[in-house]
Design a protein around this motif. Structure first.
Motif, PDB file in Angstrom:
ATOM      1  N   ARG A 130       0.835  -1.205   0.000  1.00 28.23           N
ATOM      2  CA  ARG A 130       0.000   0.000   0.000  1.00 28.23           C
ATOM      3  C   ARG A 130       0.869   1.255   0.000  1.00 28.23           C
ATOM      4  O   ARG A 130       0.667   2.192   0.774  1.00 28.23           O
ATOM      5  CB  ARG A 130      -0.933  -0.008   1.207  1.00 28.23           C
ATOM      6  CG  ARG A 130      -1.751  -1.294   1.353  1.00 28.23           C
ATOM      7  CD  ARG A 130      -2.617  -1.270   2.575  1.00 28.23           C
ATOM      8  NE  ARG A 130      -3.688  -0.324   2.461  1.00 28.23           N
ATOM      9  CZ  ARG A 130      -4.895  -0.585   1.950  1.00 28.23           C
ATOM     10  NH1 ARG A 130      -5.162  -1.808   1.474  1.00 28.23           N
ATOM     11  NH2 ARG A 130      -5.818   0.336   1.879  1.00 28.23           N
ATOM     12  N   ASP A 155      -1.003   4.714  -0.856  1.00 27.12           N
ATOM     13  CA  ASP A 155      -2.124   5.196  -0.048  1.00 27.12           C
ATOM     14  C   ASP A 155      -1.943   6.666   0.298  1.00 27.12           C
ATOM     15  O   ASP A 155      -0.811   7.169   0.447  1.00 27.12           O
ATOM     16  CB  ASP A 155      -2.241   4.383   1.244  1.00 27.12           C
ATOM     17  CG  ASP A 155      -2.833   3.016   0.972  1.00 27.12           C
ATOM     18  OD1 ASP A 155      -3.179   2.735  -0.193  1.00 27.12           O
ATOM     19  OD2 ASP A 155      -2.946   2.207   1.920  1.00 27.12           O
ATOM     20  N   ASP A 203      -8.494  -0.017   4.133  1.00 29.71           N
ATOM     21  CA  ASP A 203      -9.203   0.868   3.204  1.00 29.71           C
ATOM     22  C   ASP A 203     -10.157   1.789   3.945  1.00 29.71           C
ATOM     23  O   ASP A 203     -10.241   3.001   3.655  1.00 29.71           O
ATOM     24  CB  ASP A 203      -9.989   0.031   2.192  1.00 29.71           C
ATOM     25  CG  ASP A 203      -9.075  -0.673   1.201  1.00 29.71           C
ATOM     26  OD1 ASP A 203      -7.918  -0.230   1.055  1.00 29.71           O
ATOM     27  OD2 ASP A 203      -9.522  -1.666   0.590  1.00 29.71           O
ATOM     28  N   GLU A 218      -8.104   4.440   5.925  1.00 28.42           N
ATOM     29  CA  GLU A 218      -7.499   5.455   5.059  1.00 28.42           C
ATOM     30  C   GLU A 218      -8.556   6.405   4.505  1.00 28.42           C
ATOM     31  O   GLU A 218      -8.319   7.596   4.332  1.00 28.42           O
ATOM     32  CB  GLU A 218      -6.778   4.761   3.904  1.00 28.42           C
ATOM     33  CG  GLU A 218      -5.889   5.715   3.115  1.00 28.42           C
ATOM     34  CD  GLU A 218      -6.036   5.518   1.620  1.00 28.42           C
ATOM     35  OE1 GLU A 218      -5.451   6.315   0.889  1.00 28.42           O
ATOM     36  OE2 GLU A 218      -6.756   4.610   1.194  1.00 28.42           O
TER      37      GLU A 218
END
Length: 482
Positions: free
Chosen positions: A347, A350, A382, A385
């Protein structure tokens, strides 16, 4: 027989018939035994009276043997010859000797001396007294014919010894007519009353069973109506009793409630899925139609983005369908610490890179599906974030034979009243937010379903900094897992 009432009535009737038959036979046997013993006692009394006379030296011709109809008597010597018998006795059986009268060669005992001192001899000595045996007499059943009429008798055999030392056997009988009449009367009464009793039992059982099963028929009719109408909101009637049928009705209503809720969830799921799929499909179609008419206006990045979103939504729906179908996770060993590091390492793009904290020592192994558990961690990251402002933290630790994964953010957090609702499918707390920013509302629902199917839990709470905290708790593997 397809009717429960008929089977119950037949079963009860058969049981009662067997019980009454066994009880009737027992009563008849006891009654016959008692009456036979009574007749035997009468015969023994008569035999001992005659034996007593013989022991006192009474000649055979002077014995009191007049009552031949009620108590026929036969006296035999040691050689089985009849020495005395009741008058009018024509035939006899059951005494060992079939002769009904004295034999011509039978000895005649000497008469007793006359006078007051008939018990003294010429020299003043006692010539001897006879005696009657005190042993239990032998009993036999037989017949006797007196004045041309034959009957069954109970014979008792008593031994007596005369003054001359001759041992005689007295056979005396008592009639069994009363016993036979009583037994026949009782047998006739039982044979007459048994069918009536069985009819009463069958009828009462039928009525009682019908009354007891009446609520069951009501439940059946209501279920048939529910099946025909497909109206799962209806419920079967619950009896006021507290028996098994009432519990059956309550359980049936509980099952209908669960089924109604399940069908409702399925319908909402289908409606929400159709609604969610409509937007990316419509957007993608519009872009392709515009591109077909005006190639220079084709938004390729937008089409790719819609396709990716559509693919992710289809994957989520497929996973939920498999979970609803009861798909069980695998039993492979998964190190959550290594899995978390792997997910975070992928990730790099991100908006808010997560900070990972893994407690030592490791490893933190659980049993399950690596792919599904990776999906849970990815969905939690997810979600964090999407709502975080500047930081996302992820930690792994062991706690009381469990492995705990926590994901926190510094966003607005989740209101306490909504902490369970956010795990429902297609639920987004910010309804005014664009779908592209907020997602379809399936990530947390998938995460909790996977956690539950792995024997764990997933709960929402408040982080130390005021944001949201999601705690995934899974049971640690007890040993080596293959």
């Amino acid at each position: 027989m397809r009717s429960v009432r008929a089977r119950a009535a037949l079963g009860a009737t058969l049981v009662v018939a067997v019980a009454l038959t066994a009880a009737g036979l027992a009563v008849l046997l006891v009654l016959r035994g008692n009456l036979t013993d009574r007749a035997g006692l009468e015969a023994e009394v008569t035999a001992r009276e005659v034996a007593g006379e013989l022991a006192l030296g009474t000649p055979y011709a002077e014995l009191e043997l007049d009552d031949a109809d009620s108590h026929p008597v036969q006296v035999t010597d040691e050689e089985g010859r009849v020495v005395a018998a009741s008058e009018d006795l024509e035939a006899i059986s059951g005494t060992g000797t079939a002769a009904a009268g004295p034999a011509p060669s039978a000895p005649v005992p000497a008469p007793a001396p006359d006078g007051d001192d008939d018990d003294q001899g010429e020299d003043g000595e006692d010539p001897g007294r006879g005696e009657v045996s005190t042993d239990t007499p032998d009993f036999e059943n037989g017949t006797a014919t007196v004045d041309g009429e034959s009957q069954e008798y109970r014979f008792a055999a008593v031994e007596a010894t005369t003054r001359q030392g001759v041992t005689l056997t007295v056979h005396a009988g008592a009639p069994l007519a009363a016993e036979q009449e009583a037994v026949n009367t009782v047998r006739t009464s039982m044979l007459t009353g048994l069918p009536v009793m069985l009819l009463v039992v069958a009828g009462v059982t039928w009525l009682v069973t019908r009354r007891a099963l009446r609520p069951v028929e009501g439940i059946r009719r209501e279920l048939a109506a529910i099946t025909a109408s497909e109206d799962l909101a209806r419920r079967v009637p619950e009896p006021e009793s507290r028996d098994e049928i009432a519990r059956l009705a309550r359980t049936t209503n509980e099952t209908l409630a669960v089924l109604e809720e399940s069908v409702g969830r399925q319908r909402r799921f289908v409606a929400d899925a159709s609604h969610e799929l409509r937007s990316p499909i419509a957007s993608l179609r519009t872009q392709l139609e515009v591109g077909a008419a005006h190639p220079e206006l084709l938004d390729v990045p937008g089409a790719v983005e819609d396709t990716v979103r559509l693919q992710a939504l289809a994957a989520d729906l497929l996973l939920l369908a498999r979970l609803d179908a009861g798909e069980r996770p695998g039993r492979t060993a998964v190190d959550l610490g290594a899995l978390v590091r792997e997910e975070v390492s992928q990730r790099v793009a991100d908006r808010v890179p997560p900070q990972v904290s893994v407690a030592d020592p490791g490893p933190f192994e659980v049993a399950g599906s690596r792919q599904q558990l990776a999906r849970v961690i990815g969905n939690l990251l997810d979600n964090a974030e999407r709502h975080a402002e500047r930081s996302v933290a992820l930690s792994v630790r062991a706690e009381r034979q469990a492995v705990v994964v926590e994901v926190t953010d510094d966003g607005a957090g989740v209101p306490e009243a909504e902490r369970e609702r956010i795990f429902e499918r297609f639920v987004r707390l910010d309804d005014a937010r664009a779908r592209d920013d907020g997602g379809a509302g399936l990530g947390l629902a998938i995460a909790r379903d996977v956690a539950v199917r792995h024997g764990g839990t997933l709960a929402a709470g408040t982080a130390a900094g005021g944001g949201a905290r999601f705690t995934l708790r899974l049971p640690a593997a007890p040993g080596p897992v293959r």
